[in-house]
Motif scaffolding. Structure first.
Motif, PDB file in Angstrom:
ATOM      1  N   ALA A  98       0.846  -1.189   0.000  1.00 25.90           N
ATOM      2  CA  ALA A  98       0.000   0.000   0.000  1.00 25.90           C
ATOM      3  C   ALA A  98       0.878   1.234   0.000  1.00 25.90           C
ATOM      4  O   ALA A  98       2.076   1.162   0.272  1.00 25.90           O
ATOM      5  N   GLN A  99       0.274   2.357  -0.313  1.00 21.45           N
ATOM      6  CA  GLN A  99       0.971   3.640  -0.293  1.00 21.45           C
ATOM      7  C   GLN A  99       0.198   4.583   0.617  1.00 21.45           C
ATOM      8  O   GLN A  99      -0.957   4.896   0.351  1.00 21.45           O
ATOM      9  N   PHE A 100       0.828   5.005   1.705  1.00 18.32           N
ATOM     10  CA  PHE A 100       0.169   5.926   2.627  1.00 18.32           C
ATOM     11  C   PHE A 100       0.574   7.353   2.272  1.00 18.32           C
ATOM     12  O   PHE A 100       1.746   7.717   2.331  1.00 18.32           O
ATOM     13  N   GLY A 101      -0.408   8.160   1.913  1.00 19.02           N
ATOM     14  CA  GLY A 101      -0.117   9.546   1.590  1.00 19.02           C
ATOM     15  C   GLY A 101       0.186  10.391   2.815  1.00 19.02           C
ATOM     16  O   GLY A 101       0.860  11.412   2.721  1.00 19.02           O
ATOM     17  N   VAL A 102      -0.348   9.966   3.977  1.00 21.54           N
ATOM     18  CA  VAL A 102      -0.073  10.649   5.236  1.00 21.54           C
ATOM     19  C   VAL A 102       0.479   9.611   6.207  1.00 21.54           C
ATOM     20  O   VAL A 102       0.197   8.424   6.084  1.00 21.54           O
ATOM     21  N   PRO A 103       1.297  10.022   7.161  1.00 25.03           N
ATOM     22  CA  PRO A 103       1.821   9.054   8.127  1.00 25.03           C
ATOM     23  C   PRO A 103       0.699   8.427   8.955  1.00 25.03           C
ATOM     24  O   PRO A 103      -0.233   9.113   9.376  1.00 25.03           O
ATOM     25  N   TYR A 104       0.793   7.131   9.155  1.00 20.26           N
ATOM     26  CA  TYR A 104      -0.149   6.416  10.015  1.00 20.26           C
ATOM     27  C   TYR A 104       0.503   6.252  11.381  1.00 20.26           C
ATOM     28  O   TYR A 104       1.575   5.659  11.511  1.00 20.26           O
ATOM     29  N   ASP A 105      -0.165   6.803  12.404  1.00 18.01           N
ATOM     30  CA  ASP A 105       0.427   6.961  13.719  1.00 18.01           C
ATOM     31  C   ASP A 105       0.280   5.684  14.546  1.00 18.01           C
ATOM     32  O   ASP A 105      -0.817   5.340  14.984  1.00 18.01           O
ATOM     33  N   GLY A 106       1.418   5.018  14.789  1.00 13.28           N
ATOM     34  CA  GLY A 106       1.440   3.845  15.655  1.00 13.28           C
ATOM     35  C   GLY A 106       2.202   4.082  16.937  1.00 13.28           C
ATOM     36  O   GLY A 106       2.498   3.125  17.665  1.00 13.28           O
ATOM     37  N   HIS A 107       2.548   5.327  17.230  1.00 14.90           N
ATOM     38  CA  HIS A 107       3.263   5.630  18.467  1.00 14.90           C
ATOM     39  C   HIS A 107       2.442   5.168  19.665  1.00 14.90           C
ATOM     40  O   HIS A 107       1.235   5.432  19.749  1.00 14.90           O
ATOM     41  N   GLU A 108       3.100   4.506  20.595  1.00 14.37           N
ATOM     42  CA  GLU A 108       2.374   3.957  21.735  1.00 14.37           C
ATOM     43  C   GLU A 108       1.742   5.063  22.571  1.00 14.37           C
ATOM     44  O   GLU A 108       0.669   4.869  23.148  1.00 14.37           O
ATOM     45  N   ALA A 109       2.390   6.206  22.657  1.00 15.72           N
ATOM     46  CA  ALA A 109       1.795   7.314  23.394  1.00 15.72           C
ATOM     47  C   ALA A 109       0.493   7.768  22.751  1.00 15.72           C
ATOM     48  O   ALA A 109      -0.370   8.359  23.421  1.00 15.72           O
ATOM     49  N   SER A 110       0.326   7.492  21.454  1.00 14.18           N
ATOM     50  CA  SER A 110      -0.909   7.865  20.754  1.00 14.18           C
ATOM     51  C   SER A 110      -1.955   6.757  20.828  1.00 14.18           C
ATOM     52  O   SER A 110      -3.092   6.992  21.248  1.00 14.18           O
TER      53      SER A 110
END
Length: 537
Positions: free
Chosen positions: A346-358
């Motif tokens: 896939a191509q993500f145009g925006v960052p997908y947030d996987g930060h644990e704080a998030s």
């Protein structure tokens, strides 16, 4: 421990300083040995603190973290003051993609992390709850390999016959019980030395059958008293929830400093005279504690400096070479599992947030995308939810997303299930998962067609939740088995059916990793609708 190399220097300083400060006896006056004194003055030492480190490599496209950079920081501190130690406050063996896979049938189970910690020079650790994710045999092997000293005041090994004993490490070829406290000797530039006692405490979260937890406060007090009897001051290395750290500080107000973990976010707080410090997970930051001890008064001054670990820090080449070896091993292992680590899906145009704080505190586009993938796999379900602890990447995914990226994001995999749940129970589940579990792995990521307002009202597909209605939902089997914090009641109360799904390479495999890979690679209208909604959040 590096301290063993400092002892001869401390002894030499002791002899030199005491000889230099001895006053010539006056006529007719005898001087006894006990009257000899060392010159007054403070003793300074440094503690480098990490906690919850699962990734040995840098994250966010190489911009932050990385054990090789931590090693460089530690070397600079040791050059400034040889009285420097490094501690890691629990959670290092699991979870991560590397720790979750096998090589030649043998689980890695944190071997890569121990190798990096040894090379970087970590001195002391305590157990985190995730150390007990790995099988007992793997845990024992990692403890034998680990050069850092483990200190644990409230955790014991429950053996096969039910008896309790300390876990052991290998020291000098011999099995040595892990102590409830240790004493580290800092040498001073004068004839003085400082004995620092360290205790270690772990929350009773992971109830693996080979682990026993003593009462936290009783064990803490017992360990403190034993350590204080042998030392000048006592610090704690803990892996507790922050409210448990606060309770510990109130229970043992003489405890000077708590270096904690578990929350994955930097914290610096005080309870009475006790300071509690925690840093961001995966070495995105470290705390440098500059400590000054005044022997004459017992006063302790601490200046805690939060230091981001960024690409501006040159990595230590020895640790970096270890990281590269393990990265190559992981790619080979991923291929043996039937995945292509470098294959873009896939191509993500925006960052997908996987930060644990998030993902542990709010809906994120990555969490919602995983929920959408589950919803896409079960065409009969009204919505999907998952525990945010399923997402362990602690990174942002952007650009071309590969199969390895998905495995990094949801390394545990596991089956997803279909269940019919009453509106009353769903209301309770969502309250616990979105309110009570905030900041924890039990915080729920929910498909974006479900919202919960500030007033607590749950809306599903535009309509208010009906308490007397049955809703068809899809969720991880991990949750339906009651294995998540505060959601244990789901075990036995929710009837579910495991889904029969077509996995990677058309094999029949119900696994969250396959579900997400296929979802991201699909072009169905449902994916476009759910994905677009997730991106708008």
């Amino acid at each position: 421990m590096r301290a063993t190399y400092l002892l001869p220097l401390g002894l030499a300083a002791l002899l030199t300083a005491c000889q230099a400060t001895r006053q010539p006896p006056r006529a007719g006056q005898d001087v006894r040995p006990e009257q000899l004194t060392c010159p007054p003055g403070p003793i300074e030492f440094i503690i480098l603190q990490l906690n919850d480190v699962y990734e040995i490599s840098p994250l966010d496209g190489g911009r932050v973290g990385g054990m090789a950079r931590v090693a460089t920081v530690l070397q600079h501190l040791e050059a400034k003051n040889p009285n420097t130690i490094a501690v890691l406050s629990g959670d290092f063996l699991s979870p991560s993609l590397i720790s979750s896979i096998r090589i030649d049938g043998v689980p890695i189970a944190g071997e890569q992390m121990v190798a990096a910690m040894n090379a970087a020079g970590i001195d002391y650790v305590t157990f985190g709850n995730h150390e007990f994710d790995v099988p007992i045999g793997s845990l024992q092997r990692r403890l034998a390999e680990l050069r850092a000293t483990v200190v644990s005041s409230n955790v014991k090994h429950r053996t096969v016959d039910g008896s309790l004993a300390p876990f052991v490490q290998i020291r000098g070829g011999q099995e040595v019980p892990i102590p409830g406290h240790v004493v580290h000797t800092f040498a001073a530039s004068s004839c003085r030395e400082l004995e620092l006692g360290l205790i270690g405490l772990t929350l009773s979260f992971n109830l693996a059958d080979y682990v026993h937890y003593d009462s936290l406060l009783e064990a803490g007090r017992r360990a403190y008293d034993a350590a204080r009897a042998e030392s000048d001051l006592v610090f704690a290395i803990t892996h507790l929830k922050v409210h448990e750290d606060s309770t510990l500080a109130r229970h043992i107000p003489e405890l000077r400093f708590i270096m904690g973990g578990h929350e994955h976010e930097d914290t610096l707080a005080t309870v009475g005279d006790v300071t509690i410090a925690k840093v961001d997970a995966n070495a995105k930051t470290v705390y440098i504690h500059w400590v000054t001890y005044h022997p004459e008064t017992g006063k302790v001054d601490v200046w805690s400096q939060l230091m981001p670990i960024t690409e501006d820090i040159k990595p230590d080449l020895g640790v970096e070479s270890i990281v590269r070896v393990w990265e190559a091993k992981v790619n080979d292992a991923v291929r043996s599992m039937g995945y292509d680590p470098e294959k873009p899906i896939a191509q993500f145009g925006v960052p997908y947030d996987g930060h644990e704080a998030s993902v542990r505190t709010k809906p994120t586009n990555l969490g919602q995308a995983v929920a959408c993938a589950m919803l896409h796999a079960d065409s009969t379900a009204a919505f999907a939810f998952l525990n945010s602890g399923s997402i362990r990447v602690d990174d942002r995914l952007s650009g071309a997303i590969t199969q390895r990226d998905v495995l990094r994001a949801v390394p545990f995999g596991g089956a997803i299930v279909h269940a019919s749940i009453s509106g009353t129970m769903l209301d309770s589940i969502l309250h616990i998962g979105l309110v009570e579990n905030i900041g924890e792995g039990g915080y729920l990521q929910v498909s974006p067609n479900v919202t919960r307002g500030d007033d607590g009202q749950v809306v599903i597909n535009g309509a208010a939740l009906e308490r007397d209605r049955l809703y068809k939902v899809v969720l991880p089997k991990f949750l339906s088995d009651g294995r998540e914090s505060n959601l244990e009641f789901l075990k036995g109360l929710v009837e579910y059916t495991e889904l029969a799904l077509t996995g990677v390479d058309n094999s029949q495999r119900n696994d969250l990793r396959d579900v997400v890979i296929q979802y991201l690679a699909s072009k169905s209208e449902r994916w476009e609708e759910c994905g677009a909604t997730a991106r708008r959040q």
